[in-house]
Write a protein that holds these residues in place. Structure first.
Motif, PDB file in Angstrom:
ATOM      1  N   ALA A 422       0.851  -1.190   0.000  1.00  0.00           N
ATOM      2  CA  ALA A 422       0.000   0.000   0.000  1.00  0.00           C
ATOM      3  C   ALA A 422       0.888   1.242   0.000  1.00  0.00           C
ATOM      4  N   VAL A 424       0.984   5.097   0.780  1.00  0.00           N
ATOM      5  CA  VAL A 424       0.206   5.990   1.627  1.00  0.00           C
ATOM      6  C   VAL A 424       0.895   7.346   1.686  1.00  0.00           C
ATOM      7  N   LYS A 431       2.666   9.105  -4.680  1.00  0.00           N
ATOM      8  CA  LYS A 431       2.157   7.730  -4.767  1.00  0.00           C
ATOM      9  C   LYS A 431       1.937   7.304  -6.217  1.00  0.00           C
ATOM     10  N   ILE A 590      -6.020  -0.593   3.141  1.00  0.00           N
ATOM     11  CA  ILE A 590      -4.570  -0.729   3.306  1.00  0.00           C
ATOM     12  C   ILE A 590      -4.142  -1.477   4.563  1.00  0.00           C
ATOM     13  N   ARG A 591      -4.995  -1.610   5.573  1.00  0.00           N
ATOM     14  CA  ARG A 591      -4.539  -2.102   6.871  1.00  0.00           C
ATOM     15  C   ARG A 591      -4.029  -3.532   6.823  1.00  0.00           C
ATOM     16  N   ALA A 593      -2.473  -4.913   4.169  1.00  0.00           N
ATOM     17  CA  ALA A 593      -1.403  -5.059   3.185  1.00  0.00           C
ATOM     18  C   ALA A 593      -0.166  -5.639   3.855  1.00  0.00           C
ATOM     19  N   LYS A 595       2.916  -4.786   3.156  1.00  0.00           N
ATOM     20  CA  LYS A 595       3.802  -3.648   3.409  1.00  0.00           C
ATOM     21  C   LYS A 595       3.026  -2.369   3.173  1.00  0.00           C
ATOM     22  N   ILE A 596       3.321  -1.378   3.993  1.00  0.00           N
ATOM     23  CA  ILE A 596       2.766  -0.047   3.787  1.00  0.00           C
ATOM     24  C   ILE A 596       3.936   0.909   3.619  1.00  0.00           C
ATOM     25  N   SER A 609       4.484  -3.197   8.071  1.00  0.00           N
ATOM     26  CA  SER A 609       3.080  -3.603   8.122  1.00  0.00           C
ATOM     27  C   SER A 609       2.296  -2.611   8.967  1.00  0.00           C
ATOM     28  N   HIS A 610       0.984  -2.745   8.948  1.00  0.00           N
ATOM     29  CA  HIS A 610       0.123  -1.863   9.741  1.00  0.00           C
ATOM     30  C   HIS A 610       0.499  -1.921  11.217  1.00  0.00           C
ATOM     31  N   TYR A 620       2.995   7.308  10.042  1.00  0.00           N
ATOM     32  CA  TYR A 620       1.793   6.540   9.709  1.00  0.00           C
ATOM     33  C   TYR A 620       0.760   6.646  10.821  1.00  0.00           C
TER      34      TYR A 620
END
Length: 643
Positions: A422, A424, A431, A590-591, A593, A595-596, A609-610, A620
């Motif tokens: 994701a 962000v 992005k 996205i939560r 995913a 990887k963010i 990660s989230h 984040y």
């Protein structure tokens, strides 16, 4: 990999709530594109190309390269034109014979006149047949040349870099593909034949007139330099005038195209009167450009006619004097005057031909300018990308749309095959620019992007993009059926495969309720469907392609909660086993995913990660807390979701 969408919390990372850092000042305009044409300014209402004078010689030579492929047909047509021109010389000669030989002697006059009548009839029949042959042959060549040029222009358009579409208005591009090609077509089909016949006829007339009476011929030849100079000057002026006409017409087309595409916006803001004034302004400029050309045309025709009239008057005065002194016969003078009228007749046509030819040269100049635009660069020796796993790596990637503006700065991270990543950040954080590099719509200015170890610049564009699919926020559907729009993802797909893709995208339920089902015509841009329906059709199109890399650009934004749930459920099925890049604002998207990637003004701030990013209490977490701030202000405290 975690389930992609267990929770459907419709929280947005919006500019309003996140309050991003102040944006930098707008960049300077990009350098002028090839040929010295300035970049379009959207507030200039269509002002794009500057007027430049065409190089007639260079343009004609380049145009001839297209005609040269049809040399055999053109040679046949030229021979036919020569024969027609030769036949047109016979009637005046026969008239001279009748006046000087048959009428004075009168013996067997009836028989001889009948024979001459039959000969004239045969001459006219032969001329009619041969005229049909040469005109048809040249029309065929003209149509084939236009077909070839049109094909080349469209092929060029399909390979233009994205920067071209960012700076060029679509109405201007349409004008080149339609109006300019039509102007060239009109010149190649009709006036070309008239000009060729007229020039050949004039050369033959000069030869015959010299044989009839060289003294009278000298008077005619004396007017030729004036005709040539006048034609040359008028051609040069008209070429510039018609260039301006075509440019102004392109701007009118641009305004029309924008108003058709943005009619809802114009009406929503009650700007009909403003748009009418804008259109009228461009239309008046177009009318002014046309009137400038008309003024030149209006001067050209009478000027050339006056030169021709002066030559005719001199011949009549001197010829009559020669008849009275018995230096020439009446029949010879009549024949001479007949040939003279025929000699000057093409001059009247040349004025019209000159107008059309000037338009065609200006159009050809714009066409070749379009064909000379740079296309998407493909490295010499680029190889086809083999079947891939989907491992993507960014190595020191920097990128800018203009040389003086960098929008991505030294990006480094990798994406394992089958991972969901994701992207962000606030609006303008980079992005979409990052995702565009994966599809190689742009090349990085520094560093490289690789897929399975292959630098994207070392592989062919077709082999790369055939292994990818993109679902955009602003979904575009073609004015065709739902089946055809889904099948656009893979043109050889069967009906069963299309319907399966629709089921996976949760689109089959609403499709079957439409009047014609999969044969329902969605109209231009899919205007007969809702936004959520269009998104699911676009998702089905991507599913049918069966890509290894999938890019979702705000695929669930601006839809209601129920539609989002349906799209998310479809995405759960689609992303399994694929490398997925997700650009989104919604936490539900996205939560889960793998990887963010958190971006800010083109810089990578965090990646994880989230759960990892929440635990770090960094950028984040701050973004998420900003989303919940309005809730905390109006209700009981709400903890940040971590699972």
């Amino acid at each position: 990999m975690n389930s992609y969408s267990r929770a459907h919390i419709t929280v947005r990372f919006t500019k309003r709530n996140c309050v991003p850092p102040p944006r930098r000042r707008s960049p300077k305009p990009s350098p002028s594109p090839p040929e010295g044409r300035p970049v379009a300014n959207m507030w200039a209402f269509g002002a794009t190309d500057e007027i430049r004078i065409a190089d007639p010689r260079g343009t004609l030579l380049r145009l001839w390269s297209y005609l040269d492929a049809h040399r055999a047909t053109l040679v046949g047509a030229a021979v036919s034109i020569l024969v027609v021109s030769g036949l047109s010389m016979i009637p005046p000669w026969l008239a001279k014979h009748v006046i000087d030989d048959i009428i004075p002697r009168s013996e067997n006059a009836g028989t001889k006149l009948a024979q001459i009548g039959v000969a004239l009839a045969m001459v006219h029949i032969a001329r009619a047949v041969l005229t049909y042959v040469n005109r048809y042959a040249i029309a065929v060549v003209g149509q084939r040349v236009v077909l070839t040029i049109g094909r080349e222009m469209f092929g060029r358009l399909e390979r233009m870099p994205m920067r071209y579409f960012e700076r060029q208005e679509s109405g201007v591009t349409m004008s080149r593909l339609v109006n300019d090609v039509n102007a060239l077509q009109q010149a190649l089909i009709g006036p070309t034949v008239n000009a060729a016949v007229g020039i050949i006829d004039m050369c033959i007339y000069v030869f015959i007139l010299t044989n009839l009476n060289w003294r009278l011929t000298l008077m005619i030849v004396a007017t030729v330099p004036a005709l040539i100079v006048t034609t040359r000057v008028i051609s040069d002026v008209l070429r510039v005038r018609y260039r301006r006409v075509q440019e102004s017409a392109a701007r009118v087309n641009a305004v029309l195209q924008e108003n058709v595409a943005g009619v809802r916006v114009a009406r929503a803001f009650a700007r009909e009167r403003t748009e009418l004034q804008r259109f009228e302004s461009q239309n008046r400029q177009n009318m002014g450009a046309n009137m400038e050309a008309v003024r030149v045309q209006a001067i050209a025709t009478p000027t050339m006619q006056m030169i021709a009239a002066a030559g005719t008057a001199l011949v009549m005065w001197y010829g009559a004097a020669q008849v009275m002194t018995s230096h020439t016969t009446i029949g010879e003078l009549v024949a001479f005057m007949t040939y003279l009228i025929a000699f000057y007749q093409p001059i009247a046509q040349f004025s019209e031909v000159n107008n059309v030819a000037s338009q065609a040269l200006a159009a050809a100049d714009r066409i070749f300018g379009f064909l000379d635009q740079p296309i998407e660069a493909e490295k010499p020796g680029a190889v086809d990308l083999p079947p891939i796993r989907g491992y993507v790596r960014f190595e020191g990637v920097s990128f800018g749309y203009q040389a003086e503006q960098t929008v991505l700065h030294d990006i480094n991270f990798d994406v394992q095959s089958g991972e969901v990543v994701a992207l962000v950040g606030h609006t303008g954080s980079g992005k979409t620019s990052l995702a565009n590099l994966v599809g190689r719509f742009y090349d990085p200015t520094a560093g490289r992007v690789t897929v399975d170890g292959y630098d994207l610049r070392d592989v062919t564009l077709h082999s790369l993009r055939s292994r990818m699919a993109i679902v955009l926020q602003e979904t575009f559907l073609f004015a065709s059926t739902i089946r055809a729009n889904i099948a656009y993802g893979r043109l050889d797909a069967t009906d069963a495969e299309v319907e399966r893709a629709a089921r996976l995208a949760n689109a089959d339920e609403f499709i079957e309720k439409l009047p014609d089902g999969y044969s329902f015509n969605v109209a231009e841009g899919g205007s007969r469907l809702s936004r959520g329906q269009r998104q699911r059709i676009a998702l089905a199109r991507a599913i049918l392609r069966d890509p290894r890399i999938l890019i979702l650009d705000e695929a669930t934004s601006d839809v209601d909660t129920e539609t989002e749930v349906q799209i998310q459920a479809a995405l759960d099925r689609v992303i399994e086993g694929r490398t997925v890049f997700v650009i989104a604002h919604r936490l539900s998207t996205i939560r889960n995913a793998d990887k963010i990637v958190v971006l800010d003004h083109g810089r990578l701030l965090e990646i994880g990660s989230h759960h990892e990013l929440i635990a770090r209490d960094g950028a984040y977490r701050q973004l998420i807390e900003m989303q919940f701030a309005p809730v905390r202000a109006s209700a009981e405290p709400v903890s940040v979701p971590v699972a």
